[in-house]
Design an enzyme around this catalytic site. Structure first.
Site, PDB file in Angstrom:
ATOM      1  N   HIS A  22       0.810  -1.228   0.000  1.00  0.00           N
ATOM      2  CA  HIS A  22       0.000   0.000   0.000  1.00  0.00           C
ATOM      3  C   HIS A  22       0.838   1.270   0.000  1.00  0.00           C
ATOM      4  O   HIS A  22       0.349   2.332   0.375  1.00  0.00           O
ATOM      5  CB  HIS A  22      -0.960  -0.014   1.208  1.00  0.00           C
ATOM      6  CG  HIS A  22      -1.980  -1.106   1.131  1.00  0.00           C
ATOM      7  ND1 HIS A  22      -2.658  -1.609   2.214  1.00  0.00           N
ATOM      8  CD2 HIS A  22      -2.435  -1.801   0.050  1.00  0.00           C
ATOM      9  CE1 HIS A  22      -3.484  -2.560   1.809  1.00  0.00           C
ATOM     10  NE2 HIS A  22      -3.366  -2.706   0.509  1.00  0.00           N
TER      11      HIS A  22
ATOM     12  N   CYS B 236       4.273  10.618 -13.789  1.00  0.00           N
ATOM     13  CA  CYS B 236       5.327   9.722 -14.270  1.00  0.00           C
ATOM     14  C   CYS B 236       5.828   8.837 -13.129  1.00  0.00           C
ATOM     15  O   CYS B 236       5.232   8.769 -12.065  1.00  0.00           O
ATOM     16  CB  CYS B 236       6.460  10.513 -14.916  1.00  0.00           C
ATOM     17  SG  CYS B 236       7.551  11.359 -13.751  1.00  0.00           S
TER      18      CYS B 236
HETATM   19  N1  APR Z   1      -0.253  -7.747  17.965  1.00  0.00           N
HETATM   20  C1  APR Z   1      -0.884  -8.465  16.989  1.00  0.00           C
HETATM   21  N2  APR Z   1      -1.985  -8.054  16.343  1.00  0.00           N
HETATM   22  C2  APR Z   1      -2.501  -6.875  16.703  1.00  0.00           C
HETATM   23  C3  APR Z   1      -1.927  -6.066  17.719  1.00  0.00           C
HETATM   24  C4  APR Z   1      -0.763  -6.549  18.363  1.00  0.00           C
HETATM   25  N3  APR Z   1      -0.152  -5.878  19.348  1.00  0.00           N
HETATM   26  N4  APR Z   1      -2.689  -4.944  17.842  1.00  0.00           N
HETATM   27  C5  APR Z   1      -3.687  -5.047  16.947  1.00  0.00           C
HETATM   28  N5  APR Z   1      -3.586  -6.207  16.268  1.00  0.00           N
HETATM   29  C6  APR Z   1      -4.449  -6.726  15.195  1.00  0.00           C
HETATM   30  C7  APR Z   1      -5.922  -6.507  15.427  1.00  0.00           C
HETATM   31  O1  APR Z   1      -6.461  -7.627  16.140  1.00  0.00           O
HETATM   32  C8  APR Z   1      -6.459  -6.383  14.009  1.00  0.00           C
HETATM   33  O2  APR Z   1      -6.821  -7.657  13.500  1.00  0.00           O
HETATM   34  O3  APR Z   1      -4.123  -5.987  14.047  1.00  0.00           O
HETATM   35  C9  APR Z   1      -5.273  -5.874  13.198  1.00  0.00           C
HETATM   36  C10 APR Z   1      -5.372  -4.423  12.747  1.00  0.00           C
HETATM   37  O4  APR Z   1      -6.353  -4.318  11.759  1.00  0.00           O
HETATM   38  P1  APR Z   1      -6.561  -2.980  10.903  1.00  0.00           P
HETATM   39  O5  APR Z   1      -6.520  -1.807  11.819  1.00  0.00           O
HETATM   40  O6  APR Z   1      -7.762  -3.172  10.059  1.00  0.00           O
HETATM   41  O7  APR Z   1      -5.235  -2.886  10.022  1.00  0.00           O
HETATM   42  P2  APR Z   1      -4.874  -3.602   8.646  1.00  0.00           P
HETATM   43  O8  APR Z   1      -5.539  -4.936   8.552  1.00  0.00           O
HETATM   44  O9  APR Z   1      -3.411  -3.554   8.490  1.00  0.00           O
HETATM   45  O10 APR Z   1      -5.548  -2.621   7.606  1.00  0.00           O
HETATM   46  C11 APR Z   1      -5.403  -2.907   6.228  1.00  0.00           C
HETATM   47  O11 APR Z   1      -6.460  -0.866   5.629  1.00  0.00           O
HETATM   48  O12 APR Z   1      -6.789   1.384   5.904  1.00  0.00           O
HETATM   49  C12 APR Z   1      -6.144   0.426   5.176  1.00  0.00           C
HETATM   50  O13 APR Z   1      -4.294   0.756   3.840  1.00  0.00           O
HETATM   51  C13 APR Z   1      -4.656   0.582   5.179  1.00  0.00           C
HETATM   52  O14 APR Z   1      -2.992  -1.152   5.012  1.00  0.00           O
HETATM   53  C14 APR Z   1      -4.161  -0.738   5.703  1.00  0.00           C
HETATM   54  C15 APR Z   1      -5.327  -1.677   5.405  1.00  0.00           C
HETATM   55 ZN    ZN Z   2       6.704  13.353 -13.254  1.00  0.00          ZN
END
Ligand code: APR
Ligand code: ZN
Length: 230
Positions: A106, A117
């Site tokens: 991402h 570009c």
């Molecule tokens: N250790 C392990 N897991 C954890 C911890 C921790 N200390 N803290 C939180 N989590 C887990 C939560 O249980 C949850 O499942 O991390 C996850 C976080 O989920 P999201 O906030 O939805 O993040 P993510 O899945 O990376 O989001 C995906 O969404 O907004 C977009 O582009 C952004 O890359 C991102 C994508």
């Molecule tokens: Zn350019």
């Protein structure tokens, strides 16, 4: 090509002090995705969008990789051809832990890129200079982040890594953006670590499940991986 894919999301960086998106108090509780992270918001809401990413960049400057990042990078150093580190995160915690071979699906916060570009520039933790334009084609510059509704060109590489993946390790993602169940199907052995169950991930697909902090799960995950690496 690698045999083990370590796929991560915001949870792997949570213990480094970087906010996740969808946990309580997460970034998307405080900010509206439609305003600052959706295709078109650079045209309709440019200043607020750039400021949001300036703040994110500033926020990670003093953050340090935790044991999970460090252990994953250590395993990659030991078996560079067998491990692929693939992350949805835009932070630089794996890089700070010493690895530059990271697939950022991402985008990458430290970079800005040309809107037209292929020009990309690492501005580290600085604010994006609003007056600077692309030195190659004079177009506007923007954060090198994939917004909702925009193409994610690195997904193609993700699928290449999955083609010969034997072990799929998923750490710290809710599965809200990328379908983790589907990715896991490429591998014969699957490991899941999140803080708590996600209604978007079917834990029955996984051979090992750890609902706990990434820093306490990672020694157990490392031990499990050893049998695939020896
Ligand atoms: N250790 C392990 N897991 C954890 C911890 C921790 N200390 N803290 C939180 N989590 C887990 C939560 O249980 C949850 O499942 O991390 C996850 C976080 O989920 P999201 O906030 O939805 O993040 P993510 O899945 O990376 O989001 C995906 O969404 O907004 C977009 O582009 C952004 O890359 C991102 C994508
Ligand atoms: Zn350019």
């Amino acid at each position: 090509m690698s045999k083990i894919v370590i796929f991560s999301g915001a949870g792997v960086s949570a213990e480094s002090g970087i906010s996740t998106f969808r946990d309580s108090d997460g970034l998307w509780e405080k900010h509206n995705i439609a305003d600052i992270c959706t295709s078109g918001c650079l045209q309709t809401n440019r200043e607020e969008t750039l400021s949001f990413y300036d703040a994110r960049r500033n926020d990670i400057e003093d953050k340090e990789p935790n044991l999970a990042h460090k252990t994953i990078v250590k395993i990659k150093e030991q078996y560079p051809d067998k491990i692929s580190i693939i992350t949805q995160n835009v932070d630089d915690m794996f890089e700070k832990a010493g690895c530059s071979d990271i697939l950022h699906l991402h985008g990458f916060l430290r970079e800005i890129r040309c809107e037209k570009c292929s020009y990309v520039e690492d501005i580290a933790y600085a604010k994006q200079n609003r007056d600077k334009i692309c030195p190659t084609c004079n177009s506007k510059l923007r954060p090198n982040i994939v917004f909702f509704g925009e193409p994610a060109p690195k997904y193609e590489e993700l699928y290449k890594h999955l083609e010969d993946c034997e072990v799929f390790v998923c750490i710290g993602t809710s599965g809200a953006v990328i379908n983790v169940d589907m990715l896991s199907q490429w591998a014969e052995y699957r490991i899941l670590n999140n803080l708590e169950p996600s209604n978007l991930i079917n834990e029955e697909y996984f051979n090992e499940v750890y609902y706990e902090n990434a820093t306490t799960a990672i020694p157990k995950i490392e031990e499990s991986l050893q049998k695939f690496l020896d």
